[in-house]
Design a protein around this motif. Structure first.
Motif, PDB file in Angstrom:
ATOM      1  N   MET A 129       0.629  -1.177   0.091  1.00  0.00           N
ATOM      2  CA  MET A 129       0.008   0.178  -0.079  1.00  0.00           C
ATOM      3  C   MET A 129       1.100   1.477   0.380  1.00  0.00           C
ATOM      4  SD  MET A 129      -3.276  -0.545  -0.596  1.00  0.00           S
ATOM      5  CE  MET A 129      -3.765   0.788  -0.118  1.00  0.00           C
ATOM      6  N   HIS A 130       1.490   1.616   0.660  1.00  0.00           N
ATOM      7  CA  HIS A 130       3.225   2.742   0.749  1.00  0.00           C
ATOM      8  C   HIS A 130       3.650   2.820  -0.438  1.00  0.00           C
ATOM      9  CE1 HIS A 130       3.171   1.342   4.736  1.00  0.00           C
ATOM     10  NE2 HIS A 130       2.797   2.524   5.276  1.00  0.00           N
ATOM     11  N   TRP A 131       4.030   1.698  -1.272  1.00  0.00           N
ATOM     12  CA  TRP A 131       4.475   1.661  -2.604  1.00  0.00           C
ATOM     13  C   TRP A 131       3.642   2.169  -3.759  1.00  0.00           C
ATOM     14  CZ3 TRP A 131       9.331   2.420  -2.998  1.00  0.00           C
ATOM     15  CH2 TRP A 131       9.895   2.014  -2.094  1.00  0.00           C
ATOM     16  N   LEU A 132       2.352   1.457  -3.213  1.00  0.00           N
ATOM     17  CA  LEU A 132       0.744   1.851  -3.928  1.00  0.00           C
ATOM     18  C   LEU A 132       0.270   3.750  -4.036  1.00  0.00           C
ATOM     19  CD1 LEU A 132      -1.564  -0.854  -4.059  1.00  0.00           C
ATOM     20  CD2 LEU A 132      -0.125   0.152  -6.097  1.00  0.00           C
ATOM     21  N   VAL A 133       0.568   4.494  -3.062  1.00  0.00           N
ATOM     22  CA  VAL A 133       0.356   5.140  -2.252  1.00  0.00           C
ATOM     23  C   VAL A 133       1.865   6.463  -3.431  1.00  0.00           C
ATOM     24  CG1 VAL A 133       0.065   7.420  -0.890  1.00  0.00           C
ATOM     25  CG2 VAL A 133      -1.022   5.367  -0.798  1.00  0.00           C
ATOM     26  N   PHE A 134       3.346   5.600  -2.925  1.00  0.00           N
ATOM     27  CA  PHE A 134       4.367   6.164  -3.864  1.00  0.00           C
ATOM     28  C   PHE A 134       3.860   6.404  -4.967  1.00  0.00           C
ATOM     29  CE2 PHE A 134       8.254   6.779  -5.394  1.00  0.00           C
ATOM     30  CZ  PHE A 134       8.631   7.952  -4.397  1.00  0.00           C
ATOM     31  N   GLY A 135       3.258   5.736  -5.788  1.00  0.00           N
ATOM     32  CA  GLY A 135       3.387   5.173  -7.205  1.00  0.00           C
ATOM     33  C   GLY A 135       2.085   6.444  -7.773  1.00  0.00           C
ATOM     34  N   VAL A 136       0.655   6.589  -7.082  1.00  0.00           N
ATOM     35  CA  VAL A 136       0.114   7.351  -7.364  1.00  0.00           C
ATOM     36  C   VAL A 136       0.501   8.921  -7.419  1.00  0.00           C
ATOM     37  CG1 VAL A 136      -2.202   8.591  -6.811  1.00  0.00           C
ATOM     38  CG2 VAL A 136      -2.303   5.982  -6.806  1.00  0.00           C
ATOM     39  N   VAL A 137       1.127   9.143  -6.106  1.00  0.00           N
ATOM     40  CA  VAL A 137       1.069  10.316  -5.511  1.00  0.00           C
ATOM     41  C   VAL A 137       2.377  10.967  -7.268  1.00  0.00           C
ATOM     42  CG1 VAL A 137       2.591  12.348  -4.117  1.00  0.00           C
ATOM     43  CG2 VAL A 137       0.625  10.703  -3.527  1.00  0.00           C
ATOM     44  N   ILE A 190       3.030  10.199  -9.737  1.00  0.00           N
ATOM     45  CA  ILE A 190       2.905  10.125 -11.164  1.00  0.00           C
ATOM     46  C   ILE A 190       1.314  11.572 -11.155  1.00  0.00           C
ATOM     47  CG2 ILE A 190       0.448   9.557 -12.939  1.00  0.00           C
ATOM     48  CD1 ILE A 190       1.434   6.806 -12.040  1.00  0.00           C
ATOM     49  N   LEU A 191       0.917  12.021  -9.924  1.00  0.00           N
ATOM     50  CA  LEU A 191       0.363  13.282  -9.541  1.00  0.00           C
ATOM     51  C   LEU A 191       1.484  14.146  -9.521  1.00  0.00           C
ATOM     52  CD1 LEU A 191      -2.311  12.359  -7.015  1.00  0.00           C
ATOM     53  CD2 LEU A 191      -2.742  12.486  -9.607  1.00  0.00           C
ATOM     54  N   LEU A 192       2.452  14.239  -9.433  1.00  0.00           N
ATOM     55  CA  LEU A 192       3.316  15.816  -9.444  1.00  0.00           C
ATOM     56  C   LEU A 192       4.337  15.651 -10.867  1.00  0.00           C
ATOM     57  CD1 LEU A 192       4.782  14.894  -5.546  1.00  0.00           C
ATOM     58  CD2 LEU A 192       3.483  17.302  -6.409  1.00  0.00           C
ATOM     59  N   GLY A 232       3.025  14.341 -13.232  1.00  0.00           N
ATOM     60  CA  GLY A 232       1.641  14.186 -15.088  1.00  0.00           C
ATOM     61  C   GLY A 232       1.986  13.050 -14.999  1.00  0.00           C
ATOM     62  N   GLY A 233       1.598  12.728 -15.821  1.00  0.00           N
ATOM     63  CA  GLY A 233       1.518  11.159 -16.718  1.00  0.00           C
ATOM     64  C   GLY A 233       2.185  10.826 -18.047  1.00  0.00           C
ATOM     65  N   GLY A 234       2.286  12.551 -18.600  1.00  0.00           N
ATOM     66  CA  GLY A 234       3.007  11.915 -19.963  1.00  0.00           C
ATOM     67  C   GLY A 234       4.313  12.166 -19.684  1.00  0.00           C
ATOM     68  N   ARG A 235       5.265  13.443 -18.566  1.00  0.00           N
ATOM     69  CA  ARG A 235       6.289  13.026 -18.156  1.00  0.00           C
ATOM     70  C   ARG A 235       6.801  11.902 -17.056  1.00  0.00           C
ATOM     71  NH1 ARG A 235       8.900  17.818 -13.613  1.00  0.00           N
ATOM     72  NH2 ARG A 235      10.877  17.553 -14.628  1.00  0.00           N
ATOM     73  N   PHE A 236       5.739  11.126 -17.136  1.00  0.00           N
ATOM     74  CA  PHE A 236       6.328   9.833 -15.962  1.00  0.00           C
ATOM     75  C   PHE A 236       6.839   8.638 -17.490  1.00  0.00           C
ATOM     76  CE2 PHE A 236       5.160   5.772 -13.936  1.00  0.00           C
ATOM     77  CZ  PHE A 236       5.711   5.792 -12.953  1.00  0.00           C
ATOM     78  N   SER A 237       5.806   7.990 -18.323  1.00  0.00           N
ATOM     79  CA  SER A 237       6.145   7.667 -19.380  1.00  0.00           C
ATOM     80  C   SER A 237       6.757   8.303 -19.329  1.00  0.00           C
ATOM     81  CB  SER A 237       4.589   8.279 -20.094  1.00  0.00           C
ATOM     82  OG  SER A 237       4.029   8.579 -21.240  1.00  0.00           O
ATOM     83  N   ASN A 238       7.984   9.246 -20.117  1.00  0.00           N
ATOM     84  CA  ASN A 238       8.484   9.547 -20.619  1.00  0.00           C
ATOM     85  C   ASN A 238       9.821   8.626 -20.206  1.00  0.00           C
ATOM     86  OD1 ASN A 238       6.879  11.055 -22.998  1.00  0.00           O
ATOM     87  ND2 ASN A 238       7.730  12.833 -22.368  1.00  0.00           N
ATOM     88  N   MET A 239       9.624  10.018 -18.821  1.00  0.00           N
ATOM     89  CA  MET A 239      10.792   9.145 -18.258  1.00  0.00           C
ATOM     90  C   MET A 239      10.857   7.369 -18.242  1.00  0.00           C
ATOM     91  SD  MET A 239      11.480  10.982 -14.865  1.00  0.00           S
ATOM     92  CE  MET A 239      10.053  10.575 -14.093  1.00  0.00           C
ATOM     93  N   MET A 240       9.873   6.847 -17.862  1.00  0.00           N
ATOM     94  CA  MET A 240      10.004   5.322 -18.074  1.00  0.00           C
ATOM     95  C   MET A 240      10.682   4.848 -19.361  1.00  0.00           C
ATOM     96  SD  MET A 240       9.128   3.914 -15.490  1.00  0.00           S
ATOM     97  CE  MET A 240      10.111   4.939 -14.425  1.00  0.00           C
TER      98      MET A 240
END
Length: 77
Positions: free
Chosen positions: A7-15, A17-19, A21-29
């Motif tokens: 649960m900690h890792w899921l919350v961290f991942g959601v935060v 992505i929100l900070l 942004g989805g496009g920036r996160f997918s570009n990094m991946m």
């Protein structure tokens, strides 16, 4: 208490992505995936670049010439 659960890792991942942004996160991946792909390609090229092991060859006998064949024939007689 000090370890992170699922649960900690899921919350961290959601935060994250929100900070970010989805496009920036997918570009990094995508950049990380390209880096891994280039690393694997480089490792494969290193394996191909290694020279094949050569066999150690002993001293080969000289090819028979007319003189050596004549001498061998003379010794047998």
């Amino acid at each position: 208490m000090g370890s992170f659960g699922l649960m900690h890792w899921l919350v961290f991942g959601v935060v994250a992505i929100l900070l970010l942004g989805g496009g920036r996160f997918s570009n990094m991946m995508g950049d990380v995936a390209k880096g891994v792909k280039n690393f694997k390609k480089g490792m494969a090229e290193d394996d191909d670049a290694k020279p094949a092991p050569t066999q150690i060859e002993g001293k080969a006998a000289p090819a028979p010439t007319v003189e050596t064949e004549a001498a061998r024939t003379a010794e047998k007689q």
